[in-house]
Design a protein around this motif. Sequence first.
Motif, PDB file in Angstrom:
ATOM      1  N   ARG A   1       2.473  -7.440 -27.695  1.00  0.00           N
ATOM      2  CA  ARG A   1       1.282  -8.144 -27.216  1.00  0.00           C
ATOM      3  C   ARG A   1       0.130  -7.888 -28.173  1.00  0.00           C
ATOM      4  N   GLN A   2      -0.472  -8.969 -28.612  1.00  0.00           N
ATOM      5  CA  GLN A   2      -1.564  -8.901 -29.573  1.00  0.00           C
ATOM      6  C   GLN A   2      -1.165  -8.055 -30.787  1.00  0.00           C
ATOM      7  N   GLY A   3       0.076  -8.239 -31.218  1.00  0.00           N
ATOM      8  CA  GLY A   3       0.570  -7.543 -32.394  1.00  0.00           C
ATOM      9  C   GLY A   3       0.970  -6.108 -32.161  1.00  0.00           C
ATOM     10  N   GLN A   4       0.917  -5.642 -30.924  1.00  0.00           N
ATOM     11  CA  GLN A   4       1.259  -4.253 -30.620  1.00  0.00           C
ATOM     12  C   GLN A   4       2.604  -4.173 -29.924  1.00  0.00           C
ATOM     13  N   ALA A   5       3.434  -3.242 -30.374  1.00  0.00           N
ATOM     14  CA  ALA A   5       4.683  -2.949 -29.668  1.00  0.00           C
ATOM     15  C   ALA A   5       4.373  -1.997 -28.525  1.00  0.00           C
ATOM     16  N   GLY A   6       5.186  -2.062 -27.494  1.00  0.00           N
ATOM     17  CA  GLY A   6       4.926  -1.163 -26.381  1.00  0.00           C
ATOM     18  C   GLY A   6       5.883  -1.349 -25.228  1.00  0.00           C
ATOM     19  N   TYR A   7       5.424  -0.934 -24.075  1.00  0.00           N
ATOM     20  CA  TYR A   7       6.260  -0.919 -22.880  1.00  0.00           C
ATOM     21  C   TYR A   7       5.469  -1.478 -21.700  1.00  0.00           C
ATOM     22  N   GLU A   8       6.188  -1.703 -20.617  1.00  0.00           N
ATOM     23  CA  GLU A   8       5.559  -1.945 -19.331  1.00  0.00           C
ATOM     24  C   GLU A   8       5.804  -0.702 -18.477  1.00  0.00           C
ATOM     25  N   LEU A   9       4.759  -0.245 -17.814  1.00  0.00           N
ATOM     26  CA  LEU A   9       4.841   0.988 -17.041  1.00  0.00           C
ATOM     27  C   LEU A   9       5.211   0.669 -15.603  1.00  0.00           C
ATOM     28  N   LEU A  10       6.340   1.206 -15.158  1.00  0.00           N
ATOM     29  CA  LEU A  10       6.783   1.041 -13.778  1.00  0.00           C
ATOM     30  C   LEU A  10       6.610   2.368 -13.052  1.00  0.00           C
ATOM     31  N   THR A  11       5.840   2.322 -11.986  1.00  0.00           N
ATOM     32  CA  THR A  11       5.588   3.525 -11.194  1.00  0.00           C
ATOM     33  C   THR A  11       6.061   3.290  -9.764  1.00  0.00           C
ATOM     34  N   PRO A  12       6.926   4.165  -9.230  1.00  0.00           N
ATOM     35  CA  PRO A  12       7.327   4.019  -7.832  1.00  0.00           C
ATOM     36  C   PRO A  12       6.127   4.218  -6.914  1.00  0.00           C
ATOM     37  N   LEU A  13       6.056   3.383  -5.903  1.00  0.00           N
ATOM     38  CA  LEU A  13       4.997   3.472  -4.902  1.00  0.00           C
ATOM     39  C   LEU A  13       5.637   3.847  -3.568  1.00  0.00           C
ATOM     40  N   GLN A  14       5.251   5.001  -3.052  1.00  0.00           N
ATOM     41  CA  GLN A  14       5.782   5.461  -1.768  1.00  0.00           C
ATOM     42  C   GLN A  14       4.936   4.886  -0.640  1.00  0.00           C
TER      43      GLN A  14
ATOM     44  N   SER B   1       0.839  -1.201   0.000  1.00  0.00           N
ATOM     45  CA  SER B   1       0.000   0.000   0.000  1.00  0.00           C
ATOM     46  C   SER B   1       0.872   1.248   0.000  1.00  0.00           C
ATOM     47  N   GLY B   2       0.316   2.320  -0.531  1.00  0.00           N
ATOM     48  CA  GLY B   2       1.028   3.590  -0.561  1.00  0.00           C
ATOM     49  C   GLY B   2       0.419   4.532  -1.579  1.00  0.00           C
ATOM     50  N   ARG B   3       1.232   5.450  -2.060  1.00  0.00           N
ATOM     51  CA  ARG B   3       0.810   6.426  -3.081  1.00  0.00           C
ATOM     52  C   ARG B   3       1.764   6.358  -4.262  1.00  0.00           C
ATOM     53  N   PHE B   4       1.189   6.343  -5.467  1.00  0.00           N
ATOM     54  CA  PHE B   4       2.014   6.334  -6.666  1.00  0.00           C
ATOM     55  C   PHE B   4       2.710   7.680  -6.848  1.00  0.00           C
ATOM     56  N   LEU B   5       4.000   7.625  -7.171  1.00  0.00           N
ATOM     57  CA  LEU B   5       4.752   8.828  -7.542  1.00  0.00           C
ATOM     58  C   LEU B   5       4.694   8.941  -9.062  1.00  0.00           C
ATOM     59  N   ASN B   6       3.569   9.475  -9.547  1.00  0.00           N
ATOM     60  CA  ASN B   6       3.315   9.464 -10.990  1.00  0.00           C
ATOM     61  C   ASN B   6       4.327  10.269 -11.787  1.00  0.00           C
ATOM     62  N   ASP B   7       4.920  11.278 -11.165  1.00  0.00           N
ATOM     63  CA  ASP B   7       5.881  12.108 -11.892  1.00  0.00           C
ATOM     64  C   ASP B   7       7.231  11.412 -12.065  1.00  0.00           C
ATOM     65  N   LYS B   8       7.374  10.220 -11.487  1.00  0.00           N
ATOM     66  CA  LYS B   8       8.645   9.501 -11.572  1.00  0.00           C
ATOM     67  C   LYS B   8       8.485   8.138 -12.269  1.00  0.00           C
ATOM     68  N   GLU B   9       7.436   7.986 -13.054  1.00  0.00           N
ATOM     69  CA  GLU B   9       7.202   6.714 -13.725  1.00  0.00           C
ATOM     70  C   GLU B   9       8.279   6.444 -14.768  1.00  0.00           C
ATOM     71  N   MET B  10       8.459   5.159 -15.101  1.00  0.00           N
ATOM     72  CA  MET B  10       9.484   4.732 -16.054  1.00  0.00           C
ATOM     73  C   MET B  10       8.905   3.708 -17.019  1.00  0.00           C
TER      74      MET B  10
END
Length: 249
Positions: free
Chosen positions: A93-106, A77-86
């Motif tokens: 996936r399903q023919g789409q290129a992309g990324y996985e979103l990593l968000t720090p949780l304080q 549990s915590g709060r996402f630090l959305n301004d520091k996502e990576m």
Amino acid sequence: MTAAAEPRRFRPSLWATLITVPTVLVMLGLGTWQMQRLAWKEDLVRRVEQRLHAAPIPLPSAIADPEALEFRPVTVSGRFLNDKEMLLVARPRQGQAGYELLTPLQRPAEEGGVVLVNRGFLPMDKRAPASRPESRVEGPVTVTGLVRLPQPAGWLQPGNRPGAESWMRLDPPAMAASVGLETVAPLVVEMTPDPARGNAPQTGMLNGIQPLVEMPNNHRQYAFTWYSLAATLVVVYVLSQRRRTNPAS
């Protein structure tokens, strides 16, 4: 009349023996080693399966032994630090290129520091935060996910580049430093899918990652290969070292 075939006797040369015997012993040793690895891998798969299907536990505030938590379902549990996502480069996936979103949780101070949360797949056209305002979750959250540890880079896998806009592989300390965080847990919580998080079957966008642990187990085939090579070499050795005998001697 047809001449009788000359009898042959197994009379190996010194050099053939010196080459063949050590080689066969090495092959048998490699085959036995692969059988030992097979037993180890099967035991590991059983333990991982047990962890995957265990009930989630709260992520400890102090993580002294990350390997003891690997593949364990946890809650944090915590709060996402959305301004520091990576962004972590992901498989298509399903023919789409992309990324996985990593968000720090304080996390709250009494529950530990920052933990990186892998929130799932993000199509390439949703890379910019402005294109996905729904991803900017504010306020307290509780995440359920699977603990994953960073793995060493593969032989042909590109490494991370300092200052790049996306990451090639997990590296929590380097990731934290890149966004100005001093400390971070030495693991990642891979958020698991939850139907309550919304209907996103077309892209699976930010709906977590289905728990999947890929553990190739080819040791039985490798052992069979080494044992077969050893047996083949013995046969070749015996047949090649049979020499004609001289009846007059």
